[in-house]
Write an enzyme that holds these catalytic residues in place. Structure first.
Site, PDB file in Angstrom:
ATOM      1  N   CYS A   1      36.007  40.596  50.476  1.00 52.53           N
ATOM      2  CA  CYS A   1      36.409  40.111  49.154  1.00 52.53           C
ATOM      3  C   CYS A   1      35.604  40.939  48.173  1.00 52.53           C
ATOM      4  O   CYS A   1      34.377  41.030  48.299  1.00 52.53           O
ATOM      5  CB  CYS A   1      36.072  38.628  49.015  1.00 52.53           C
ATOM      6  SG  CYS A   1      36.293  38.013  47.325  1.00 52.53           S
ATOM      7  N   THR A   2      36.285  41.553  47.213  1.00 59.45           N
ATOM      8  CA  THR A   2      35.595  42.515  46.342  1.00 59.45           C
ATOM      9  C   THR A   2      34.468  41.866  45.539  1.00 59.45           C
ATOM     10  O   THR A   2      33.508  42.522  45.177  1.00 59.45           O
ATOM     11  CB  THR A   2      36.596  43.195  45.396  1.00 59.45           C
ATOM     12  OG1 THR A   2      37.373  42.194  44.731  1.00 59.45           O
ATOM     13  CG2 THR A   2      37.504  44.111  46.159  1.00 59.45           C
ATOM     14  N   HIS A   3      34.591  40.576  45.277  1.00 60.69           N
ATOM     15  CA  HIS A   3      33.523  39.883  44.547  1.00 60.69           C
ATOM     16  C   HIS A   3      32.196  39.912  45.311  1.00 60.69           C
ATOM     17  O   HIS A   3      31.129  39.910  44.712  1.00 60.69           O
ATOM     18  CB  HIS A   3      33.890  38.414  44.328  1.00 60.69           C
ATOM     19  CG  HIS A   3      34.904  38.186  43.257  1.00 60.69           C
ATOM     20  ND1 HIS A   3      36.224  38.535  43.388  1.00 60.69           N
ATOM     21  CD2 HIS A   3      34.789  37.622  42.031  1.00 60.69           C
ATOM     22  CE1 HIS A   3      36.873  38.188  42.292  1.00 60.69           C
ATOM     23  NE2 HIS A   3      36.034  37.632  41.449  1.00 60.69           N
TER      24      HIS A   3
ATOM     25  N   CYS B   1      41.536  44.131  45.427  1.00 60.49           N
ATOM     26  CA  CYS B   1      41.411  42.705  45.730  1.00 60.49           C
ATOM     27  C   CYS B   1      41.952  42.524  47.145  1.00 60.49           C
ATOM     28  O   CYS B   1      43.115  42.874  47.416  1.00 60.49           O
ATOM     29  CB  CYS B   1      42.258  41.927  44.730  1.00 60.49           C
ATOM     30  SG  CYS B   1      42.400  40.172  45.068  1.00 60.49           S
ATOM     31  N   ASN B   2      41.121  42.015  48.026  1.00 63.21           N
ATOM     32  CA  ASN B   2      41.582  41.838  49.415  1.00 63.21           C
ATOM     33  C   ASN B   2      42.662  40.781  49.514  1.00 63.21           C
ATOM     34  O   ASN B   2      43.579  40.890  50.324  1.00 63.21           O
ATOM     35  CB  ASN B   2      40.410  41.428  50.306  1.00 63.21           C
ATOM     36  CG  ASN B   2      39.400  42.534  50.432  1.00 63.21           C
ATOM     37  OD1 ASN B   2      39.518  43.388  51.300  1.00 63.21           O
ATOM     38  ND2 ASN B   2      38.424  42.550  49.561  1.00 63.21           N
ATOM     39  N   THR B   3      42.541  39.747  48.687  1.00 59.87           N
ATOM     40  CA  THR B   3      43.518  38.662  48.737  1.00 59.87           C
ATOM     41  C   THR B   3      44.912  39.197  48.391  1.00 59.87           C
ATOM     42  O   THR B   3      45.908  38.866  49.061  1.00 59.87           O
ATOM     43  CB  THR B   3      43.083  37.545  47.761  1.00 59.87           C
ATOM     44  OG1 THR B   3      41.747  37.160  48.112  1.00 59.87           O
ATOM     45  CG2 THR B   3      43.991  36.354  47.829  1.00 59.87           C
TER      46      THR B   3
ATOM     47  N   GLU C   1      31.885  34.615  39.624  1.00 59.29           N
ATOM     48  CA  GLU C   1      32.536  34.737  38.309  1.00 59.29           C
ATOM     49  C   GLU C   1      31.675  34.101  37.211  1.00 59.29           C
ATOM     50  O   GLU C   1      31.832  34.399  36.036  1.00 59.29           O
ATOM     51  CB  GLU C   1      33.931  34.099  38.322  1.00 59.29           C
ATOM     52  CG  GLU C   1      34.978  34.874  39.124  1.00 59.29           C
ATOM     53  CD  GLU C   1      35.684  35.991  38.338  1.00 59.29           C
ATOM     54  OE1 GLU C   1      35.834  35.867  37.118  1.00 59.29           O
ATOM     55  OE2 GLU C   1      36.072  36.993  38.973  1.00 59.29           O
TER      56      GLU C   1
ATOM     57  N   ASP D   1      42.534  43.526  39.965  1.00 60.34           N
ATOM     58  CA  ASP D   1      41.899  42.434  40.718  1.00 60.34           C
ATOM     59  C   ASP D   1      42.240  41.114  40.039  1.00 60.34           C
ATOM     60  O   ASP D   1      42.593  41.080  38.854  1.00 60.34           O
ATOM     61  CB  ASP D   1      40.372  42.595  40.762  1.00 60.34           C
ATOM     62  CG  ASP D   1      39.709  41.478  41.574  1.00 60.34           C
ATOM     63  OD1 ASP D   1      40.169  41.224  42.705  1.00 60.34           O
ATOM     64  OD2 ASP D   1      38.762  40.843  41.083  1.00 60.34           O
ATOM     65  N   SER D   2      42.102  40.033  40.804  1.00 62.80           N
ATOM     66  CA  SER D   2      42.341  38.703  40.250  1.00 62.80           C
ATOM     67  C   SER D   2      41.318  38.378  39.155  1.00 62.80           C
ATOM     68  O   SER D   2      41.561  37.515  38.323  1.00 62.80           O
ATOM     69  CB  SER D   2      42.260  37.659  41.362  1.00 62.80           C
ATOM     70  OG  SER D   2      41.015  37.761  42.018  1.00 62.80           O
TER      71      SER D   2
ATOM     72  N   TYR E   1      42.454  33.605  43.231  1.00 59.57           N
ATOM     73  CA  TYR E   1      43.721  33.628  43.978  1.00 59.57           C
ATOM     74  C   TYR E   1      43.509  33.102  45.410  1.00 59.57           C
ATOM     75  O   TYR E   1      44.466  32.728  46.080  1.00 59.57           O
ATOM     76  CB  TYR E   1      44.228  35.061  44.128  1.00 59.57           C
ATOM     77  CG  TYR E   1      44.886  35.708  42.923  1.00 59.57           C
ATOM     78  CD1 TYR E   1      44.795  35.175  41.638  1.00 59.57           C
ATOM     79  CD2 TYR E   1      45.606  36.897  43.084  1.00 59.57           C
ATOM     80  CE1 TYR E   1      45.399  35.806  40.562  1.00 59.57           C
ATOM     81  CE2 TYR E   1      46.223  37.526  42.016  1.00 59.57           C
ATOM     82  CZ  TYR E   1      46.108  36.990  40.754  1.00 59.57           C
ATOM     83  OH  TYR E   1      46.706  37.621  39.697  1.00 59.57           O
ATOM     84  N   GLY E   2      42.249  33.154  45.859  1.00 58.15           N
ATOM     85  CA  GLY E   2      41.942  33.017  47.283  1.00 58.15           C
ATOM     86  C   GLY E   2      42.353  31.720  47.958  1.00 58.15           C
ATOM     87  O   GLY E   2      42.470  31.667  49.172  1.00 58.15           O
TER      88      GLY E   2
END
Ligand code: DGL
Length: 271
Positions: free
Chosen positions: A186-188, A70-72, A154, A7-8, A39-40
């Site tokens: 978005c995984t976040h 990570c979807n992005t 984050e 993931d980012s 990254y988004g």
């Protein structure tokens, strides 16, 4: 060999945690590119290049399979990695994304009007809309970018009035349009699921990517015995980050709970 999870930043840990719950026996390597998160808001070309570097790092660390948690990265880099990079460099390895499992979850659940909340790059890729329409073109899909959410998460800000105010602004257009399902694309965002549910209301089914991805990976490994046989099953875990701080270490511990033991190292790498 290992299963790599990329993931980012921290968000992929929400997917990783579900993989550890559902498939604990495998050997895993987690890589978070926290030096360059988010990254988004970046262009597809840059997202591809960062993701390729991360995947290359994981493949060199003996990963047979890499999950882009990570979807992005899944929506902006996966296809090119699968079609160009792997065949040329690592033809016997696999890279999988996380968009299809949640798309299948909503279509199997007979959704009629689906909301997607995700990063700008994921929204602009149109991947979720395309994949849902491929299965059922009558499903209406509404997208909303949530660019302020990843920096909040984050920072460990996963509840409270500031977060809710931002969420209300992003979710109101979707709720007013009477969506029946909402994909946290978005995984976040899994980390703010409770706040999302509160604002979306009881009529909206909020899809957890982690659970559906873990269930699909289990089926994938059962179907692909050649890959499964190559995978180590000693329950080993390694964690790599591209920027290290004690705060980041504490956040990993917070997000993974008991899955991250006291003696577990977080190693700093350059990719
Ligand atoms: N966690 C990533 C995703 O699933 C995005 C975070 C970022 O913007 O880097 O889309």
């Amino acid at each position: 060999m290992n299963i790599g999870v990329f993931d980012s930043g921290l968000g992929g840990l929400t997917i990783f945690k579900e993989l550890l719950k559902t498939l604990p026996q495998y050997d895993y390597i987690y890589l978070g590119d926290n030096a360059r998160v988010p990254y988004g808001g970046r262009s597809p070309a840059v997202i591809y290049e960062f993701t390729r570097q991360a995947v290359d790092f994981l493949l060199k660390k003996d990963c047979q399979l890499v999950i882009l948690a990570c979807n992005t990265a899944s929506t902006n880099a996966l296809r090119r990695l699968q079609q160009e990079y792997l065949p040329a460099r690592y033809p016997d390895r696999r890279v999988l994304g996380i968009v299809l499992p949640s798309v299948e979850a909503v279509t199997e659940n007979n959704a009629r009007r689906v909301g997607i909340i995700a990063t700008w790059a994921t929204v602009n890729s149109g991947s979720f809309v395309r994949e849902i329409k491929k299965i059922n073109e009558e499903i209406e899909v509404l997208q909303q970018a949530g660019p302020l959410l990843v920096p909040f998460i984050e920072e460990g800000e996963t509840s409270g009035p500031f977060l809710e105010a931002i969420l209300r602004r992003y979710l109101t257009p979707l709720v007013d349009a009477n969506i029946d399902s909402l994909i946290l694309g978005c995984t976040h965002y899994e980390l703010i699921k409770e706040a999302v549910k509160k604002i979306a209301g009881p009529a909206v089914w909020v899809v957890s990517e982690g659970e559906v991805v873990a269930a699909k990976l289990k089926k994938y490994l059962a179907r692909h015995q050649v890959i499964d046989k190559k995978l180590g099953k000693e329950g080993k875990r390694q964690y790599f980050v591209t920027d290290y701080s004690q705060r980041y270490h504490d956040l990993v511990k917070l997000f993974l709970d008991d899955h991250f033991s006291a003696g577990q190292k977080l190693e700093l790498v350059t990719i």
